[in-house]
Design a protein around this motif. Structure first.
Motif, PDB file in Angstrom:
ATOM      1  N   LEU A   1      39.310 -22.765 -49.118  1.00 41.95           N
ATOM      2  CA  LEU A   1      40.241 -23.408 -50.058  1.00 41.95           C
ATOM      3  C   LEU A   1      41.668 -23.162 -49.590  1.00 41.95           C
ATOM      4  O   LEU A   1      42.209 -22.067 -49.788  1.00 41.95           O
ATOM      5  CB  LEU A   1      40.036 -22.843 -51.470  1.00 41.95           C
ATOM      6  N   GLU A   2      42.267 -24.160 -48.968  1.00 45.89           N
ATOM      7  CA  GLU A   2      43.653 -24.006 -48.525  1.00 45.89           C
ATOM      8  C   GLU A   2      44.572 -23.975 -49.739  1.00 45.89           C
ATOM      9  O   GLU A   2      44.365 -24.685 -50.728  1.00 45.89           O
ATOM     10  CB  GLU A   2      44.022 -25.139 -47.566  1.00 45.89           C
ATOM     11  N   LYS A   3      45.599 -23.138 -49.678  1.00 44.53           N
ATOM     12  CA  LYS A   3      46.381 -22.817 -50.871  1.00 44.53           C
ATOM     13  C   LYS A   3      47.260 -23.963 -51.366  1.00 44.53           C
ATOM     14  O   LYS A   3      47.664 -23.978 -52.524  1.00 44.53           O
ATOM     15  CB  LYS A   3      47.231 -21.564 -50.624  1.00 44.53           C
TER      16      LYS A   3
ATOM     17  N   ILE B   1      42.719  -9.834 -50.386  1.00 43.34           N
ATOM     18  CA  ILE B   1      44.070 -10.082 -50.885  1.00 43.34           C
ATOM     19  C   ILE B   1      45.085  -9.946 -49.751  1.00 43.34           C
ATOM     20  O   ILE B   1      45.975 -10.785 -49.584  1.00 43.34           O
ATOM     21  CB  ILE B   1      44.422  -9.137 -52.046  1.00 43.34           C
ATOM     22  N   ALA B   2      44.939  -8.890 -48.954  1.00 39.14           N
ATOM     23  CA  ALA B   2      45.874  -8.688 -47.839  1.00 39.14           C
ATOM     24  C   ALA B   2      45.818  -9.854 -46.860  1.00 39.14           C
ATOM     25  O   ALA B   2      46.852 -10.359 -46.401  1.00 39.14           O
ATOM     26  CB  ALA B   2      45.561  -7.379 -47.124  1.00 39.14           C
TER      27      ALA B   2
ATOM     28  N   CYS C   1      48.271 -14.973 -44.763  1.00 40.47           N
ATOM     29  CA  CYS C   1      48.175 -16.425 -44.559  1.00 40.47           C
ATOM     30  C   CYS C   1      49.244 -17.177 -45.341  1.00 40.47           C
ATOM     31  O   CYS C   1      49.669 -18.269 -44.936  1.00 40.47           O
ATOM     32  CB  CYS C   1      46.785 -16.912 -44.969  1.00 40.47           C
ATOM     33  N   LEU C   2      49.692 -16.600 -46.451  1.00 41.89           N
ATOM     34  CA  LEU C   2      50.745 -17.214 -47.255  1.00 41.89           C
ATOM     35  C   LEU C   2      52.142 -16.908 -46.716  1.00 41.89           C
ATOM     36  O   LEU C   2      53.138 -17.386 -47.253  1.00 41.89           O
ATOM     37  CB  LEU C   2      50.636 -16.720 -48.701  1.00 41.89           C
ATOM     38  N   GLY C   3      52.210 -16.094 -45.664  1.00 36.86           N
ATOM     39  CA  GLY C   3      53.493 -15.780 -45.050  1.00 36.86           C
ATOM     40  C   GLY C   3      54.122 -14.490 -45.510  1.00 36.86           C
ATOM     41  O   GLY C   3      55.260 -14.174 -45.132  1.00 36.86           O
TER      42      GLY C   3
END
Length: 473
Positions: A193-195, A264-265, A270-272
């Motif tokens: 699931l891409e954010k 979570i990490a 991946c979210l930057g």
């Protein structure tokens, strides 16, 4: 117009999947999307049976045969309207639901013909709806002047917010994290699931006037009682995040990690975001022998994440066999294609090392008589010990609820015997008047689709209670 019942002449076809060697190099979603012709053709394989077991086995009771028929006929806007009438997030369920255990796994087409690819068609319908501008913010026809507070911005809380906002309520959502989505953002990896998919819904909710209070921890930034004074009713939808522990030696060794901390990490990176424990290697599998313990979808998320981080070797240790694995069979297949080794009927007996884990002492199992849940119980085989190299061991054994009455400063909140919040099964109200609960904090750790259903049901309970209390239409 496409004909129905084409399953006798047209084979089952899934959208193209990225080759394993390529997908291991990044965290992008691995499944492609149907083109219009393929979507219509695959939807036309539906037999339009008299008793749609696909719908019966969907927690949301989605009207699956109806939107398959509409898709086969090229009536996509109508298909989206039918699909979204029962599901707040069809584009998410189409990606992450274990269809092989739910709708597709109960398709009545004879098994020699294989089931309809329901999830992929559901994803196609909703992505088309977004492209065409058919998906609108959940704005009400009129405001009712009443306010609802929701604690938790995960799938249950967001599903409830969608319905309540449409009914005219002012909705405020409080969440301890810095982004909206809960498990959808921080628990599920991008390759499933891409954010941007979650962010797209968040933007719609904000456009509808829903207010998010992020980095807000109930019990510290405000007590539950203080929130009750701000709002007409409260919904608690925090989910469950407390990792289940193992009763074996040396669980405190460095390198023995809870699954959610690890996931979570990875998602934050991946979210930057900059994550210190990822940068220093604590929560990074690169170059390591990684062993994941467990057999659910969380375990599959962990093994496939470790592969993408560049682990030297990834092994999944599960105490039952493949047929009794609780996770999606499709995810197991994906993991095997990506190089994960599965040790079935195996369990850890001890973690071994000085300060850091060096290996796992394991033991072989066999399956005995069914337990209370109907599943065969794993039994230790004597004198079957083995050792397994491990620089990192990830415990993916499920989650329990934190003590909400203590955390929220509300000791009068009643708990079930499992430590989850006790609610009235018809209204979803807790022991506190006007305080409702939904999702995993009531049900226990479960699927996203169940959280969506529970959130929608709780919204109906809240609406009925408020209308009775306030005497509004």
């Amino acid at each position: 117009m496409s004909k129905l019942l084409t399953f006798v002449t047209e084979p089952q076809q899934l959208p193209a999947t990225t080759e394993a060697a390529q997908r291991k190099q990044n965290f992008k979603e691995i499944y492609g999307q149907f083109d219009p012709k393929a979507a219509a053709l695959q939807a036309s394989r539906c037999s339009q049976c008299g008793v749609p077991f696909c719908q019966i086995h969907c927690p949301l009771q989605n009207n699956i045969p109806d939107w398959l028929k509409l898709t086969a006929e090229g009536r996509l806007e109508e298909a989206y309207q039918v699909s979204s009438a029962t599901n707040t997030f069809p584009e998410i369920c189409g990606r992450i639901c274990p269809q092989d255990k739910l709708c597709e796994g109960n398709c009545v087409i004879e098994k020699g013909f294989e089931s309809v690819t329901i999830g992929s068609v559901e994803k196609y319908i909703t992505e088309t709806a977004f492209e065409m501008g058919w998906v609108k913010p959940p704005k009400p026809a009129r405001e009712n002047g009443l306010s609802i507070g929701i604690i938790g911005a995960g799938p249950a809380g967001l599903a409830a917010a969608d319905i309540l906002r449409r009914r005219g309520y002012e909705v405020h959502i409080y969440d301890r994290y810095d982004r909206v989505g809960g498990l959808l953002i921080y628990g599920i990896p991008n390759f499933k699931l891409e954010k941007e998919i979650v962010e797209r819904r968040r933007a719609l909710f904000e456009a509808a006037g829903i207010t998010f209070h992020l980095n807000f921890e109930v019990g510290k930034d405000a007590t539950l009682e203080e929130l009750r004074k701000r709002h007409t009713a409260i919904l608690i939808s925090t989910g469950v995040y407390k990792a289940r522990e193992m009763e074996i030696p040396n669980t405190s060794l460095d390198g023995v990690l809870p699954a959610l901390d690890y996931l979570i990490a990875s998602n934050q990176v991946c979210l930057g975001d900059t994550v210190e424990d990822y940068e220093n290697g604590t929560l990074n599998a690169k170059g390591k022998h990684v062993v994941v313990i467990g057999g659910g979808d969380t375990a599959m998320d962990c093994v496939r994440t470790a592969v993408r981080q560049g682990a030297k070797k990834v092994t999944c240790l599960y105490r039952r066999d493949r047929a009794n694995m609780p996770g999606s069979a499709r995810e197991v297949k994906n993991a095997e294609e990506e190089g994960v080794e599965f040790l079935w009927l195996s369990a850890p007996k001890a973690f071994v090392g000085d300060n850091e884990i060096d290996k796992i002492l394991g033991i072989k199992m066999r399956l005995g008589a069914p337990d209370a849940s109907g599943r065969q119980s794993p039994i230790i085989i004597e004198d079957s010990q083995f050792t397994l190299k491990a620089d990192m061991a990830i415990k993916a054994l499920g989650f329990d609820a934190e003590n909400i009455p203590i955390a929220f400063g509300a000791p009068e909140l009643a708990l079930s015997k499992w430590g989850t919040l006790a609610v009235d099964s018809k209204t979803q109200m807790t022991s506190l008047p006007g305080v409702f609960a939904a999702g995993d904090i009531v049900r226990g750790a479960s699927l996203v689709v169940w959280a969506i259903k529970d959130g929608r049901d709780a919204a109906e309970g809240i609406d009925a209670w408020v209308k009775a209390k306030e005497k509004v239409a």
